[in-house]
Design a protein around this motif. Sequence first.
Motif, PDB file in Angstrom:
ATOM      1  N   ILE A 104       1.548 -16.500   5.747  1.00 31.08           N
ATOM      2  CA  ILE A 104       0.593 -15.397   5.643  1.00 31.08           C
ATOM      3  C   ILE A 104      -0.216 -15.306   6.925  1.00 31.08           C
ATOM      4  CG2 ILE A 104      -1.515 -14.644   4.474  1.00 31.08           C
ATOM      5  CD1 ILE A 104      -0.358 -15.831   1.892  1.00 31.08           C
ATOM      6  N   HIS A 132       2.430 -22.715   1.230  1.00 30.95           N
ATOM      7  CA  HIS A 132       1.951 -21.611   2.077  1.00 30.95           C
ATOM      8  C   HIS A 132       1.510 -22.122   3.444  1.00 30.95           C
ATOM      9  CE1 HIS A 132       1.554 -19.862  -1.941  1.00 30.95           C
ATOM     10  NE2 HIS A 132       1.420 -18.674  -1.392  1.00 30.95           N
ATOM     11  N   VAL A 135       5.929 -19.342   1.938  1.00 27.57           N
ATOM     12  CA  VAL A 135       5.307 -18.093   2.353  1.00 27.57           C
ATOM     13  C   VAL A 135       4.448 -18.365   3.588  1.00 27.57           C
ATOM     14  CG1 VAL A 135       3.794 -16.190   1.695  1.00 27.57           C
ATOM     15  CG2 VAL A 135       5.227 -17.299  -0.036  1.00 27.57           C
ATOM     16  N   PHE A 167       7.862  -8.430   8.508  1.00 23.29           N
ATOM     17  CA  PHE A 167       6.712  -8.864   7.716  1.00 23.29           C
ATOM     18  C   PHE A 167       6.488  -7.876   6.567  1.00 23.29           C
ATOM     19  CE2 PHE A 167       6.046 -11.589  11.170  1.00 23.29           C
ATOM     20  CZ  PHE A 167       4.982 -12.447  10.940  1.00 23.29           C
ATOM     21  N   ILE A 168       6.019  -8.398   5.469  1.00 27.01           N
ATOM     22  CA  ILE A 168       5.616  -7.567   4.333  1.00 27.01           C
ATOM     23  C   ILE A 168       4.113  -7.350   4.416  1.00 27.01           C
ATOM     24  CG2 ILE A 168       5.473  -7.411   1.821  1.00 27.01           C
ATOM     25  CD1 ILE A 168       7.878  -9.362   1.733  1.00 27.01           C
ATOM     26  N   LYS A 169       3.685  -6.081   4.391  1.00 26.67           N
ATOM     27  CA  LYS A 169       2.242  -5.798   4.410  1.00 26.67           C
ATOM     28  C   LYS A 169       1.684  -6.014   3.016  1.00 26.67           C
ATOM     29  CE  LYS A 169      -1.222  -2.340   5.664  1.00 26.67           C
ATOM     30  NZ  LYS A 169      -1.962  -2.412   4.386  1.00 26.67           N
ATOM     31  N   GLY A 170       0.771  -6.955   2.888  1.00 24.91           N
ATOM     32  CA  GLY A 170       0.179  -7.261   1.596  1.00 24.91           C
ATOM     33  C   GLY A 170      -1.180  -6.602   1.424  1.00 24.91           C
ATOM     34  N   GLU A 189       9.085 -16.237   3.475  1.00 24.20           N
ATOM     35  CA  GLU A 189       8.647 -14.844   3.348  1.00 24.20           C
ATOM     36  C   GLU A 189       7.400 -14.666   4.210  1.00 24.20           C
ATOM     37  OE1 GLU A 189       6.702 -12.722  -0.325  1.00 24.20           O
ATOM     38  OE2 GLU A 189       8.877 -12.733  -0.575  1.00 24.20           O
ATOM     39  N   HIS A 190       7.417 -13.661   5.062  1.00 26.10           N
ATOM     40  CA  HIS A 190       6.318 -13.441   5.999  1.00 26.10           C
ATOM     41  C   HIS A 190       5.477 -12.251   5.528  1.00 26.10           C
ATOM     42  CE1 HIS A 190       8.200 -16.156   8.983  1.00 26.10           C
ATOM     43  NE2 HIS A 190       9.323 -15.706   8.450  1.00 26.10           N
ATOM     44  N   GLU A 191       4.173 -12.472   5.399  1.00 30.56           N
ATOM     45  CA  GLU A 191       3.260 -11.434   4.933  1.00 30.56           C
ATOM     46  C   GLU A 191       2.100 -11.298   5.909  1.00 30.56           C
ATOM     47  OE1 GLU A 191       1.901 -12.650   1.117  1.00 30.56           O
ATOM     48  OE2 GLU A 191       3.882 -12.548   0.156  1.00 30.56           O
ATOM     49  N   TYR A 192       1.519 -10.105   5.991  1.00 32.38           N
ATOM     50  CA  TYR A 192       0.291  -9.945   6.764  1.00 32.38           C
ATOM     51  C   TYR A 192      -0.688  -9.076   5.985  1.00 32.38           C
ATOM     52  CZ  TYR A 192       1.714  -5.220   8.352  1.00 32.38           C
ATOM     53  OH  TYR A 192       2.089  -3.915   8.418  1.00 32.38           O
ATOM     54  N   TYR A 193      -1.967  -9.360   6.198  1.00 33.52           N
ATOM     55  CA  TYR A 193      -3.060  -8.646   5.536  1.00 33.52           C
ATOM     56  C   TYR A 193      -4.021  -8.154   6.612  1.00 33.52           C
ATOM     57  CZ  TYR A 193      -1.369 -10.964   1.310  1.00 33.52           C
ATOM     58  OH  TYR A 193      -0.582 -11.416   0.274  1.00 33.52           O
TER      59      TYR A 193
END
Length: 603
Positions: A344, A314, A342, A366-369, A219-223
């Motif tokens: 991040i 992670h 994950v 990507f999921i925006k966290g 799962e790809h996330e970005y902050y």
Amino acid sequence: MNNPFIELGIRHDIVNAITELGFENPTPIQEQSIPVLLTGSNDFVGLAQTGTGKTAAFGLPLLELLDFEENYPQALVLCPTRELCLQITNDLKNYSKNLKNANVVAVYGGASISDQLRQIKRGVQIVVATPGRMLDILDRKAIDFSQVQYVVLDEADEMLNMGFQEDIDSILSNTPEDKKTWLFSATMPAEVRRISKKYMTDPYELTMGTKNTGNANIEHEYYIVRARDKYAAFKRIVDFNPEIFGIVFCRTKIETQEIAESLVKDGYNADALHGDLSQQQRDKVMKRYRERSLQLLIATDVAARGIDVNDVTHVINYSLPDEIENYTHRSGRTARAGKSGVSISIVNSKEIGKIRQIERVIGKKFIKGEIPTGFDVCEKQLFGLIHKVHNVEVNEQQIEQYLPRIMDEFADLSKEDVIKRFASIEFNSFLEYYKNAPDLNVPEDTRASRDGGEKFPRTGNRSDFTRLFINLGSVDGFSRGDILGYFCNQTGISGRTIGKIDVKGVYSFIEVANGDVDTAFNAFKSVENHGRQVRIEISADGDRVSNRGEGRGSFAGGSNYRSGRREGGGGFRGNSDRNNNGGGFRDFSGKRREDRGERRKKY
């Protein structure tokens, strides 16, 4: 019912060995490639993500095809790093433990070349090597590859990224024309395509999934945060994941060391892995990480290549990679062997364009966290502690002798009082630290997101910087990150004070603070790069910088709770003074160190 590996054509002695290692069913890459490779009649290109079982995919067929009655090199496996070299060697030794007279030798930099030469002289069928050290041994005429039948190029894209093209050419020129070449890679950039055309004849190509895509289980996330808040946001993400066991990627050795030192000062179990460490230091760090006495491994792309550690939860991109393909390799450190993970990325608003580029390459959104609030972190830590207490294994025999005294201590407390006091031992420190914690999230800037490139931010006004010319560029194997690391290592100037970097073909531009110009000129008075004098000059298009950049801020915008220590599970113990302001990193001025055995061109 026959073992699936026997049905693929692997003999009983080898199947028995791998069964003891826990092999039950072949992975997709093994199932598809082993029957092809067992014929021994084709050159081969296999594209699959890291952690999918590529070592067994080529290792098991090699063991079937070689003649172990003969004690000369019959197979050569080239790989980019010492860690991967040792991993492949150990795997092949484990697979072949029931085969009489099977000898596998690891050849890599950072270890005694005399010991490796002695092992080769005693007799060997399979040599697993990094290109630099292998070339050293060939230069000494200490090995004969005239009868090599198979050459395996593992992690071929990584070897090319690290500047091993010339070394690979030299090594393969010492092998027979009629050998079979097997190439394995996670991605298929143009350079890998060229190497396959150069060294192979009509290769059989096998692609697991879509070329250059990422693992489906990640799962790809970005902050999005401000540059000055990056370190504080990073720690908040870590604290929000109490059971994290992760790898944190940075762009440069300096950044890696600085973050690791700040994390240690802040009580986290963390350590750095980068190119300036000796082999003994690297081995010590990796041993601690594999044993999970380290919670966070802070690493550069080069240092982390070939790391194969199970159950990494992670991957955190503290800095995005300069080359998009490197993102695939970074994220591939998690979700190995069919597990989930994950990845991040902590970015500023100007880096959204690069996130979109990566999405196109890996074929996943990507999921925006949202950076968790202080309340969210405290709640997560509290229930993480409660979960740990609920599931702890009680040693009844050992604890029984202490129970009467324990019960006496708690005699005047109710059950509720005991629970509240126990939870507060760790919870209070987080409550204090995150009291009045600010919101670190930044709205996505749609205007900035149109900019697909990544810029090096800087502090100060435009008049505070001087633009320097340096006669090194992309043809020398340098990216922006490489130029930054090289320049800082040579001069001792902190990377935090560097402005924008532009890399051209045979030269580059780098912005430095006005007060550092003399330092830079003095540091490069007598520096050479591969026999060529490196020179720097003030850019001819004007002494002062004309573009404005974003403030870099301080990495350690955060904490200082030295009196407490975080243990492996992520819980915090002891009193602390944790705050979100102040702090800072010291500068590192270590000079560049050549390591022919591992890297020739890149830093």
